[in-house]
Scaffold this motif. Structure first.
Motif, PDB file in Angstrom:
ATOM      1  N   ILE A 173      46.131 -17.712  34.103  1.00  0.00           N
ATOM      2  CA  ILE A 173      45.244 -16.953  33.176  1.00  0.00           C
ATOM      3  C   ILE A 173      43.656 -17.696  32.535  1.00  0.00           C
ATOM      4  O   ILE A 173      43.195 -16.957  32.573  1.00  0.00           O
ATOM      5  CB  ILE A 173      45.567 -16.506  31.670  1.00  0.00           C
ATOM      6  CG1 ILE A 173      46.982 -15.818  32.731  1.00  0.00           C
ATOM      7  CG2 ILE A 173      44.710 -15.759  31.018  1.00  0.00           C
ATOM      8  CD1 ILE A 173      47.862 -14.451  30.731  1.00  0.00           C
ATOM      9  N   VAL A 200      50.861  -7.236  29.037  1.00  0.00           N
ATOM     10  CA  VAL A 200      49.818  -8.877  30.181  1.00  0.00           C
ATOM     11  C   VAL A 200      50.472  -8.527  31.093  1.00  0.00           C
ATOM     12  O   VAL A 200      48.907  -8.600  32.621  1.00  0.00           O
ATOM     13  CB  VAL A 200      50.056  -9.966  29.826  1.00  0.00           C
ATOM     14  CG1 VAL A 200      49.869 -11.426  30.153  1.00  0.00           C
ATOM     15  CG2 VAL A 200      49.837 -10.752  28.147  1.00  0.00           C
ATOM     16  N   LEU A 224      48.140  -5.592  31.589  1.00  0.00           N
ATOM     17  CA  LEU A 224      46.468  -5.834  32.418  1.00  0.00           C
ATOM     18  C   LEU A 224      46.275  -6.687  33.283  1.00  0.00           C
ATOM     19  O   LEU A 224      45.210  -6.301  34.422  1.00  0.00           O
ATOM     20  CB  LEU A 224      46.407  -6.693  30.726  1.00  0.00           C
ATOM     21  CG  LEU A 224      46.322  -5.470  29.738  1.00  0.00           C
ATOM     22  CD1 LEU A 224      45.966  -6.746  28.589  1.00  0.00           C
ATOM     23  CD2 LEU A 224      44.932  -4.958  29.845  1.00  0.00           C
ATOM     24  N   SER A 225      46.908  -7.032  34.088  1.00  0.00           N
ATOM     25  CA  SER A 225      46.393  -7.823  35.401  1.00  0.00           C
ATOM     26  C   SER A 225      46.589  -7.617  36.560  1.00  0.00           C
ATOM     27  O   SER A 225      46.038  -7.897  37.096  1.00  0.00           O
ATOM     28  CB  SER A 225      48.582  -8.971  35.110  1.00  0.00           C
ATOM     29  OG  SER A 225      49.454  -8.531  35.921  1.00  0.00           O
ATOM     30  N   CYS A 256      39.739  -7.631  31.341  1.00  0.00           N
ATOM     31  CA  CYS A 256      40.899  -7.158  31.813  1.00  0.00           C
ATOM     32  C   CYS A 256      41.595  -8.693  30.943  1.00  0.00           C
ATOM     33  O   CYS A 256      42.374  -8.984  30.569  1.00  0.00           O
ATOM     34  CB  CYS A 256      41.658  -7.162  33.263  1.00  0.00           C
ATOM     35  SG  CYS A 256      41.078  -4.758  32.733  1.00  0.00           S
ATOM     36  N   THR A 301      41.135  -9.705  27.195  1.00  0.00           N
ATOM     37  CA  THR A 301      42.618  -9.313  26.829  1.00  0.00           C
ATOM     38  C   THR A 301      43.809  -9.339  27.385  1.00  0.00           C
ATOM     39  O   THR A 301      44.399  -9.384  25.984  1.00  0.00           O
ATOM     40  CB  THR A 301      42.396  -7.397  27.283  1.00  0.00           C
ATOM     41  OG1 THR A 301      41.330  -7.217  26.943  1.00  0.00           O
ATOM     42  CG2 THR A 301      43.818  -6.549  26.216  1.00  0.00           C
ATOM     43  N   GLU A 302      43.793  -9.687  28.591  1.00  0.00           N
ATOM     44  CA  GLU A 302      45.498 -10.456  29.198  1.00  0.00           C
ATOM     45  C   GLU A 302      46.081 -12.092  27.987  1.00  0.00           C
ATOM     46  O   GLU A 302      46.686 -11.968  27.309  1.00  0.00           O
ATOM     47  CB  GLU A 302      45.361 -10.929  30.087  1.00  0.00           C
ATOM     48  CG  GLU A 302      45.477  -9.939  31.807  1.00  0.00           C
ATOM     49  CD  GLU A 302      45.873 -10.764  32.566  1.00  0.00           C
ATOM     50  OE1 GLU A 302      46.867 -11.758  32.839  1.00  0.00           O
ATOM     51  OE2 GLU A 302      45.114 -10.379  33.508  1.00  0.00           O
ATOM     52  N   PHE A 359      48.562 -12.887  25.052  1.00  0.00           N
ATOM     53  CA  PHE A 359      49.470 -13.982  25.957  1.00  0.00           C
ATOM     54  C   PHE A 359      49.991 -14.884  24.872  1.00  0.00           C
ATOM     55  O   PHE A 359      50.548 -15.073  24.708  1.00  0.00           O
ATOM     56  CB  PHE A 359      48.727 -14.672  27.454  1.00  0.00           C
ATOM     57  CG  PHE A 359      49.676 -14.823  27.693  1.00  0.00           C
ATOM     58  CD1 PHE A 359      50.599 -14.845  28.881  1.00  0.00           C
ATOM     59  CD2 PHE A 359      49.846 -16.797  27.277  1.00  0.00           C
ATOM     60  CE1 PHE A 359      51.414 -15.702  28.830  1.00  0.00           C
ATOM     61  CE2 PHE A 359      50.839 -17.471  28.195  1.00  0.00           C
ATOM     62  CZ  PHE A 359      51.879 -17.585  28.859  1.00  0.00           C
TER      63      PHE A 359
END
Length: 151
Positions: A23, A90, A93-94, A127, A130-131, A135
């Motif tokens: 990430i 997560v 969002l990915s 995104c 936010t992930e 996380f």
């Protein structure tokens, strides 16, 4: 001490740290303009993201069923479910970055002058940010759970 529990915990933690690293790598690479080489790198990194996320789930399930705490500890622990919800968010969002990376990579391969549209880039940045934020909740919940909270 149960060796199976120890091995599962070690593998699970290493996988989760790897996921955090991925990430972070996506977060860094998504900045600025995205030449074809960076798009290819993002697609490769994102592929590893999916593989490692699947392994986190598999090893996590192993911990639930073969770990020292037993499945009852997890099933009735609301913090465990909050951690699972964060992991699920997560994962959801990915999806947007993954779809965009694949699309951008294909477009760059077909057209050497392809430039990532600014609006799509902004959407993917949001995104990934936010992930990353969601996380961060996962180890918070894990630490609370390890100390007996949520039961």
């Amino acid at each position: 001490m149960d060796t199976t529990d120890l091995v599962l915990a070690i593998v699970h933690h290493l996988l989760v740290f790897s996921l955090a690293g991925i990430i972070g790598a996506e977060f860094v690479l998504i900045r600025g303009d995205l030449p074809a080489v960076t798009l290819k790198r993002l697609a490769g990194i994102d592929r590893h993201y999916g593989i490692i996320a699947a392994l986190v789930i598999i090893v996590g399930i192993g911990r639930v069923f073969w770990g020292l705490k037993g499945w009852e500890f997890y099933v009735y622990n609301w913090i465990f479910w909050a951690k699972m919800a964060a992991f699920g968010i997560v994962g959801l969002l990915s999806i947007i970055p993954t779809v965009r990376f694949i699309s951008w990579n294909r477009q760059a391969n077909a057209n050497p002058t392809f430039a990532v549209p600014a609006s799509e880039l902004a959407s993917v940045k949001t995104c990934i940010r936010t992930e990353a934020f969601v996380f961060l909740l996962i180890p918070v919940f894990a630490a609370a759970m390890a100390r007996g909270y949520g039961t």
